[in-house]
Design an enzyme around this catalytic site. Sequence first.
Site, PDB file in Angstrom:
ATOM      1  N   GLU A 100     -10.894   1.023  33.686  1.00  0.00           N
ATOM      2  CA  GLU A 100     -11.524  -0.004  34.509  1.00  0.00           C
ATOM      3  C   GLU A 100     -11.085   0.089  35.960  1.00  0.00           C
ATOM      4  O   GLU A 100      -9.956   0.481  36.255  1.00  0.00           O
ATOM      5  CB  GLU A 100     -11.086  -1.390  34.019  1.00  0.00           C
ATOM      6  CG  GLU A 100     -11.429  -1.627  32.602  1.00  0.00           C
ATOM      7  CD  GLU A 100     -10.947  -2.978  32.119  1.00  0.00           C
ATOM      8  OE1 GLU A 100     -11.161  -3.288  30.955  1.00  0.00           O
ATOM      9  OE2 GLU A 100     -10.338  -3.718  32.916  1.00  0.00           O
ATOM     10  N   CYS A 119      -9.100  -1.906  43.004  1.00  0.00           N
ATOM     11  CA  CYS A 119      -8.008  -1.879  42.033  1.00  0.00           C
ATOM     12  C   CYS A 119      -8.325  -0.810  40.993  1.00  0.00           C
ATOM     13  O   CYS A 119      -9.391  -0.837  40.382  1.00  0.00           O
ATOM     14  CB  CYS A 119      -7.938  -3.269  41.406  1.00  0.00           C
ATOM     15  SG  CYS A 119      -6.820  -3.393  40.037  1.00  0.00           S
ATOM     16  N   CYS A 126      -1.978   1.487  27.917  1.00  0.00           N
ATOM     17  CA  CYS A 126      -0.617   1.455  28.475  1.00  0.00           C
ATOM     18  C   CYS A 126       0.371   1.310  27.339  1.00  0.00           C
ATOM     19  O   CYS A 126       0.133   0.563  26.393  1.00  0.00           O
ATOM     20  CB  CYS A 126      -0.469   0.279  29.437  1.00  0.00           C
ATOM     21  SG  CYS A 126       1.149   0.225  30.243  1.00  0.00           S
ATOM     22  N   CYS A 130       3.228  -5.153  27.427  1.00  0.00           N
ATOM     23  CA  CYS A 130       3.508  -6.531  27.841  1.00  0.00           C
ATOM     24  C   CYS A 130       2.594  -7.472  27.042  1.00  0.00           C
ATOM     25  O   CYS A 130       1.385  -7.244  26.995  1.00  0.00           O
ATOM     26  CB  CYS A 130       3.260  -6.707  29.337  1.00  0.00           C
ATOM     27  SG  CYS A 130       4.188  -5.530  30.342  1.00  0.00           S
ATOM     28  N   CYS A 133      -0.741  -9.060  28.499  1.00  0.00           N
ATOM     29  CA  CYS A 133      -1.669  -8.162  29.179  1.00  0.00           C
ATOM     30  C   CYS A 133      -2.614  -7.504  28.170  1.00  0.00           C
ATOM     31  O   CYS A 133      -2.169  -6.956  27.162  1.00  0.00           O
ATOM     32  CB  CYS A 133      -0.852  -7.096  29.918  1.00  0.00           C
ATOM     33  SG  CYS A 133      -1.828  -5.700  30.494  1.00  0.00           S
ATOM     34  N   GLY A 180      -2.757   0.672  32.866  1.00  0.00           N
ATOM     35  CA  GLY A 180      -1.747   1.719  32.844  1.00  0.00           C
ATOM     36  C   GLY A 180      -0.550   1.479  33.730  1.00  0.00           C
ATOM     37  O   GLY A 180      -0.580   0.673  34.653  1.00  0.00           O
ATOM     38  N   GLU A 181       0.546   2.185  33.413  1.00  0.00           N
ATOM     39  CA  GLU A 181       1.779   2.129  34.204  1.00  0.00           C
ATOM     40  C   GLU A 181       1.809   3.393  35.067  1.00  0.00           C
ATOM     41  O   GLU A 181       2.087   4.496  34.565  1.00  0.00           O
ATOM     42  CB  GLU A 181       2.984   2.041  33.260  1.00  0.00           C
ATOM     43  CG  GLU A 181       4.330   2.269  33.928  1.00  0.00           C
ATOM     44  CD  GLU A 181       4.513   1.499  35.237  1.00  0.00           C
ATOM     45  OE1 GLU A 181       4.345   0.269  35.248  1.00  0.00           O
ATOM     46  OE2 GLU A 181       4.817   2.139  36.262  1.00  0.00           O
ATOM     47  N   SER A 212       1.825  -0.385  41.797  1.00  0.00           N
ATOM     48  CA  SER A 212       2.469  -1.511  41.114  1.00  0.00           C
ATOM     49  C   SER A 212       3.128  -0.976  39.855  1.00  0.00           C
ATOM     50  O   SER A 212       2.505  -0.281  39.064  1.00  0.00           O
ATOM     51  CB  SER A 212       1.404  -2.557  40.759  1.00  0.00           C
ATOM     52  OG  SER A 212       1.969  -3.596  39.983  1.00  0.00           O
ATOM     53  N   LEU A 236       7.837  -8.278  38.218  1.00  0.00           N
ATOM     54  CA  LEU A 236       9.113  -8.786  37.717  1.00  0.00           C
ATOM     55  C   LEU A 236       8.894  -9.766  36.557  1.00  0.00           C
ATOM     56  O   LEU A 236       9.390  -9.570  35.469  1.00  0.00           O
ATOM     57  CB  LEU A 236       9.893  -9.428  38.875  1.00  0.00           C
ATOM     58  CG  LEU A 236      11.401  -9.427  38.725  1.00  0.00           C
ATOM     59  CD1 LEU A 236      11.960  -8.034  38.502  1.00  0.00           C
ATOM     60  CD2 LEU A 236      12.054 -10.059  39.946  1.00  0.00           C
ATOM     61  N   CYS A 353      -6.470  -6.749  34.432  1.00  0.00           N
ATOM     62  CA  CYS A 353      -5.831  -5.761  33.582  1.00  0.00           C
ATOM     63  C   CYS A 353      -6.388  -5.542  32.177  1.00  0.00           C
ATOM     64  O   CYS A 353      -5.909  -6.090  31.211  1.00  0.00           O
ATOM     65  CB  CYS A 353      -4.359  -6.176  33.459  1.00  0.00           C
ATOM     66  SG  CYS A 353      -3.261  -4.807  33.323  1.00  0.00           S
TER      67      CYS A 353
HETATM   68  N1  SAH Z   1       1.407  -1.439  34.870  1.00  0.00           N
HETATM   69  C1  SAH Z   1       1.580  -1.842  36.215  1.00  0.00           C
HETATM   70  C2  SAH Z   1       0.274  -1.937  36.993  1.00  0.00           C
HETATM   71  C3  SAH Z   1      -0.912  -2.457  36.249  1.00  0.00           C
HETATM   72  S1  SAH Z   1      -0.826  -4.155  35.793  1.00  0.00           S
HETATM   73  C4  SAH Z   1       2.333  -3.153  36.292  1.00  0.00           C
HETATM   74  O1  SAH Z   1       2.526  -3.797  35.263  1.00  0.00           O
HETATM   75  O2  SAH Z   1       2.752  -3.499  37.395  1.00  0.00           O
HETATM   76  C5  SAH Z   1      -1.108  -4.935  37.367  1.00  0.00           C
HETATM   77  C6  SAH Z   1      -0.623  -6.360  37.451  1.00  0.00           C
HETATM   78  O3  SAH Z   1      -1.460  -7.223  36.643  1.00  0.00           O
HETATM   79  C7  SAH Z   1       0.806  -6.536  36.958  1.00  0.00           C
HETATM   80  O4  SAH Z   1       1.563  -7.293  37.866  1.00  0.00           O
HETATM   81  C8  SAH Z   1       0.577  -7.254  35.657  1.00  0.00           C
HETATM   82  O5  SAH Z   1       1.707  -7.943  35.258  1.00  0.00           O
HETATM   83  C9  SAH Z   1      -0.627  -8.140  35.974  1.00  0.00           C
HETATM   84  N2  SAH Z   1      -1.264  -8.707  34.785  1.00  0.00           N
HETATM   85  C10 SAH Z   1      -1.418  -8.149  33.577  1.00  0.00           C
HETATM   86  N3  SAH Z   1      -2.044  -8.999  32.720  1.00  0.00           N
HETATM   87  C11 SAH Z   1      -2.270 -10.134  33.421  1.00  0.00           C
HETATM   88  C12 SAH Z   1      -2.871 -11.384  33.066  1.00  0.00           C
HETATM   89  N4  SAH Z   1      -3.352 -11.617  31.848  1.00  0.00           N
HETATM   90  N5  SAH Z   1      -2.939 -12.346  34.038  1.00  0.00           N
HETATM   91  C13 SAH Z   1      -2.463 -12.081  35.295  1.00  0.00           C
HETATM   92  N6  SAH Z   1      -1.890 -10.925  35.673  1.00  0.00           N
HETATM   93  C14 SAH Z   1      -1.786  -9.955  34.728  1.00  0.00           C
HETATM   94 FE1  SF4 Z   2       2.484  -4.237  31.228  1.00  0.00          FE
HETATM   95 FE2  SF4 Z   2       1.223  -3.272  33.422  1.00  0.00          FE
HETATM   96 FE3  SF4 Z   2       1.148  -1.949  31.087  1.00  0.00          FE
HETATM   97 FE4  SF4 Z   2      -0.186  -4.243  31.324  1.00  0.00          FE
HETATM   98  S1  SF4 Z   2      -0.590  -2.370  32.436  1.00  0.00           S
HETATM   99  S2  SF4 Z   2       1.125  -3.583  29.571  1.00  0.00           S
HETATM  100  S3  SF4 Z   2       1.206  -5.396  32.672  1.00  0.00           S
HETATM  101  S4  SF4 Z   2       2.975  -2.361  32.313  1.00  0.00           S
END
Ligand code: SAH
Ligand code: SF4
Length: 375
Positions: A100, A119, A126, A130, A133, A180-181, A212, A236, A353
């Site tokens: 996406e 974005c 990923c 988390c 997410c 993705g990370e 990020s 964080l 995300c």
């Molecule tokens: N994997 C990387 C970059 C992609 S996620 C990372 O985690 O930083 C990009 C951002 O979207 C991250 O800050 C993530 O925590 C946030 N994010 C993921 N799911 C979300 C949700 N349901 N609501 C708001 N922000 C979210």
């Molecule tokens: Fe976590 Fe970023 Fe991966 Fe979503 S994309 S699982 S927020 S590390």
Amino acid sequence: MTDLPIAGAKPAISEIDQTQLAAWLDARGEPAFRAGQVLAGAHRSSASSFDDLTDIPAPLRAALAADFRFTTIADNHVIGADGGLTAKAVHQLADGQRIESVLMRYPARGRTAERTTICISSQAGCAVNCPFCATGQAGFGRHLTPGEIVDQVLHWHRPPWQALGEDGSRHYNIVFMGMGEPLNNADRVFEAVRLLNDPARLGIGARHITVSTSGNVPGMDRMIDELPQVNLAISLHAATDALRDELVPINRKWPIREVVGAGRRFAARTGRRVSLEYVMIDGLNDTDEQGTGLAELARGWRSHVNLIPLNPTPGSRWSGTPAAGIARFAEIVRDGTTVTVRDTRGREIEAACGQLHAQLSGRSLNEARAAAATA
Ligand code: SAH
Ligand code: SF4
């Protein structure tokens, strides 16, 4: 870079090396200047196929189309929200994987010029997992190639969007905040950044690009050495290891102390501010105690905290912190550093995300399109 070959797929113009292209042209008796001409044409905002490169002779355009793909993206499904200010694409890749990207336009306000943010994704799925997410919940598919990363930007640069304006004349930012990370796929992401930077291609300045990360410490250290001009954002989301171990499981490998340490090194070495992203989850990470802890972690170095209300995924056990709670938390964190409260753009198109992908899973883009048309 030619790794991760997709079975049967031709090389894409978005990731072909200029020397390789020059060699290919040379083998056809074409002059050397054609390599730059082909690359410039393919990155023009008016081009949607090799046929649009009208300064290239037609037989050569046909030969290019026979040996190269104009894009690594096989199909796109686009939906809009916010009265057209936000648009989201689910891109289908050659092997059927889906990723996406999101376009966000911010109209000019007062003295602030119009801005566009794109974005993009760095992986299909990923592995960090988390729990809040949608991408994390869907699991890991595979790394993206540099071309697959660049082609998401090119998708919005090309007709009918042409969102960056001819030769990037508008103000825009590229953020690796899709699926993705990025630092778990650092080699290919770094190569994609170099391709985006290349003046022979899009020529996007590194300062317009933000990576990020959920906290890949060696990856952040590589950024200091290899991409010191690119912006760093750290997700964080918690100020104690006990909570962060749950919310951002990569924390079990690199705990908060090390993650913030890498952020501080980045800020010290580059002289630039690092964003600390903090998704606000009602009753979980929005307590006064977490706020005080966050202020402590962010104090005394070039940090900036972004508070983002959670955009709940379907079936989520959590909801976003209400505005009053965010304002209170922001006041506590301001004791340590500067704070911005963000809104979640494109909530109605599930722009956070991996959410749209999750909704479409198991259906082809054509079926999804048909379902959307009859909805
Ligand atoms: N994997 C990387 C970059 C992609 S996620 C990372 O985690 O930083 C990009 C951002 O979207 C991250 O800050 C993530 O925590 C946030 N994010 C993921 N799911 C979300 C949700 N349901 N609501 C708001 N922000 C979210
Ligand atoms: Fe976590 Fe970023 Fe991966 Fe979503 S994309 S699982 S927020 S590390």
